[in-house]
Write an enzyme that holds these catalytic residues in place. Sequence first.
Site, PDB file in Angstrom:
ATOM      1  N   LYS A 208       0.845  -1.196   0.000  1.00 56.33           N
ATOM      2  CA  LYS A 208       0.000   0.000   0.000  1.00 56.33           C
ATOM      3  C   LYS A 208       0.880   1.246   0.000  1.00 56.33           C
ATOM      4  O   LYS A 208       1.559   1.533   0.984  1.00 56.33           O
ATOM      5  CB  LYS A 208      -0.927   0.047   1.219  1.00 56.33           C
ATOM      6  N   GLY A 260       7.506   4.835   8.008  1.00 55.98           N
ATOM      7  CA  GLY A 260       6.634   5.980   8.216  1.00 55.98           C
ATOM      8  C   GLY A 260       6.825   6.569   9.597  1.00 55.98           C
ATOM      9  O   GLY A 260       7.886   6.438  10.204  1.00 55.98           O
ATOM     10  N   SER A 261       5.787   7.194  10.102  1.00 54.86           N
ATOM     11  CA  SER A 261       5.890   7.918  11.367  1.00 54.86           C
ATOM     12  C   SER A 261       5.955   6.962  12.548  1.00 54.86           C
ATOM     13  O   SER A 261       5.455   5.833  12.505  1.00 54.86           O
ATOM     14  CB  SER A 261       4.693   8.850  11.529  1.00 54.86           C
ATOM     15  N   THR A 262       6.558   7.453  13.626  1.00 54.23           N
ATOM     16  CA  THR A 262       6.676   6.647  14.839  1.00 54.23           C
ATOM     17  C   THR A 262       5.308   6.346  15.434  1.00 54.23           C
ATOM     18  O   THR A 262       5.067   5.244  15.941  1.00 54.23           O
ATOM     19  CB  THR A 262       7.565   7.373  15.863  1.00 54.23           C
ATOM     20  N   GLY A 265       3.841   3.550  13.556  1.00 51.53           N
ATOM     21  CA  GLY A 265       4.633   2.363  13.865  1.00 51.53           C
ATOM     22  C   GLY A 265       4.241   1.738  15.187  1.00 51.53           C
ATOM     23  O   GLY A 265       4.149   0.508  15.314  1.00 51.53           O
ATOM     24  N   GLU A 282      10.615   0.932  10.157  1.00 54.13           N
ATOM     25  CA  GLU A 282      11.600   2.000   9.934  1.00 54.13           C
ATOM     26  C   GLU A 282      10.848   3.307  10.123  1.00 54.13           C
ATOM     27  O   GLU A 282      10.035   3.688   9.289  1.00 54.13           O
ATOM     28  CB  GLU A 282      12.216   1.868   8.537  1.00 54.13           C
ATOM     29  N   CYS A 316      13.620  10.702   6.739  1.00 53.80           N
ATOM     30  CA  CYS A 316      13.586  10.241   8.132  1.00 53.80           C
ATOM     31  C   CYS A 316      14.949  10.358   8.797  1.00 53.80           C
ATOM     32  O   CYS A 316      15.042  10.578  10.008  1.00 53.80           O
ATOM     33  CB  CYS A 316      13.080   8.801   8.190  1.00 53.80           C
ATOM     34  N   GLU A 413      10.300  15.606  15.324  1.00 53.56           N
ATOM     35  CA  GLU A 413      10.644  15.478  13.914  1.00 53.56           C
ATOM     36  C   GLU A 413       9.766  16.437  13.099  1.00 53.56           C
ATOM     37  O   GLU A 413       8.549  16.303  13.065  1.00 53.56           O
ATOM     38  CB  GLU A 413      10.433  14.041  13.433  1.00 53.56           C
TER      39      GLU A 413
END
Length: 502
Positions: A208, A260-262, A265, A282, A316, A413
């Site tokens: 996706k 992607g974003s934490t 995640g 990641e 990132c 971030e």
Amino acid sequence: MTDQSTDQSTGQPGVRPGRNPGQRPGQKFAYAPAPESRSVVDIAPSYGLFIDGEFTAAADGAVFKSVSPSSEEVLAEVARAGEADVDRAVKAARKAFEKWSALPGAERGKYLFRIARIIQERSRELAVLESLDNGKPIRETRDVDLPLVAAHFFYYAGWADKLAYAGYGPDPRPLGVAGQVIPWNFPLLMLAWKIAPALAAGNTVVLKPAETTPLSALFFADVCRQAGLPRGVVNILTGYGDAGAALVAHEGVDKVAFTGSTGVGKAIARTVAGTDKKVTLELGGKAANIVFDDAPVDQAVEGIVNGIFFNQGHVCCAGSRLLVQESVQDEVLDALKRRMATLRVGDPLDKNTDIGAINSAEQLARITALAQAGEEEGAERWAPACELPDAGYWFAPTLFTGVTQAHRIAREEIFGPVLSVLTFRTPAEAVEKANNTPYGLSAGIWTEKGSRILSMANKLRAGVVWANTFNKFDPASPFGGYKESGYGREGGRHGLEGYLDV
């Protein structure tokens, strides 16, 4: 050619009409526009989901629009996947897995080699498409993204018949169906990072892409058909976060890979907890780029600029925290400001553009809010004079001085072209400040002393440490982080482990 003049209405220095976007006041010579032609890529009015080797409409007929961030032009209408579509794609991948995993590694490698060659042949088309859909400059998609995409497929094609020698046992087996969710900052490159090792190891894939950058993944589906890849081995589901969540949670998925974003995640980790799914994440970063007093200043400045302004800071592992030794702070900052004043912001398809468009209105709003927070908390903001285009999403390259570790711009971030500058006196202080973050993805060191490089690298809690360079990638080198930057590695021999039963 242009020169500085005076604005009669304000009495302030101004610029005569006709200056190109991104050109600086007082700049004597301007770069003439050098746009890449859009005619090399043919974008259809609408696209379906790619399931079992065919493009198909979403089960409920839902669609969304892909917008070019540099112009806000609608590029295409794209099918929006739902749970029923995720189920169809996973079942197609499961069906294809039986034959694909049974192929000799050398045969799987042939398909990957073929995909890599087609990507090279179509690289100009794909580079233009990526710049249109993502907003990044054509010189980055052309000279960085596409060569690395092809290189990853070439690299893992070579591993396909050598898995027994990868260090994971004499007969490592594929896991099954890999559910992969990728971000919008490097759409095609993240696709390559995910799909190439998965296929080499004998898995099948349901991927996706991000909702703001779906087109290059759909073009890759066409590359798969052109390469003769068996039906169902690669499936592409365009859609929003609900489709990604359904894919991660689907009981037919054996492996989850996410970049992607934490925050997302962490949600994925909660979803797969208690299952036997293998996961690699990641996630975000807040990298320290550390400049010592013996560093070559001009070289370090180029590395600083590349570290934070490459891809508009949508990276990132961006070097978003500059740690500069106090004794050379003024020298480094003066040189950095001079260099930033030469950066050209504007049309991503112009070969002279250094900084393109912010990917979306939502991301621009986040960058703007965090930059405002930096000012409100007392940091000093500076940006070069810069004309931004009227349409699209844009943010001028910006740096903050007087930053402390308590500032939000030093902790969160930003994912944009914003650099926070901190200082240090000793190597120990540099290490302490660099590691004072919940993230641990990357770091940079600038010094002439090899012993200092090795000493610092061993103390920095980061998955990747660059020395006298930044943002250098190679398909043979593993990439990943610690702490809230995720776990698992992508790239290199290590990148195979996440797709093998070892």
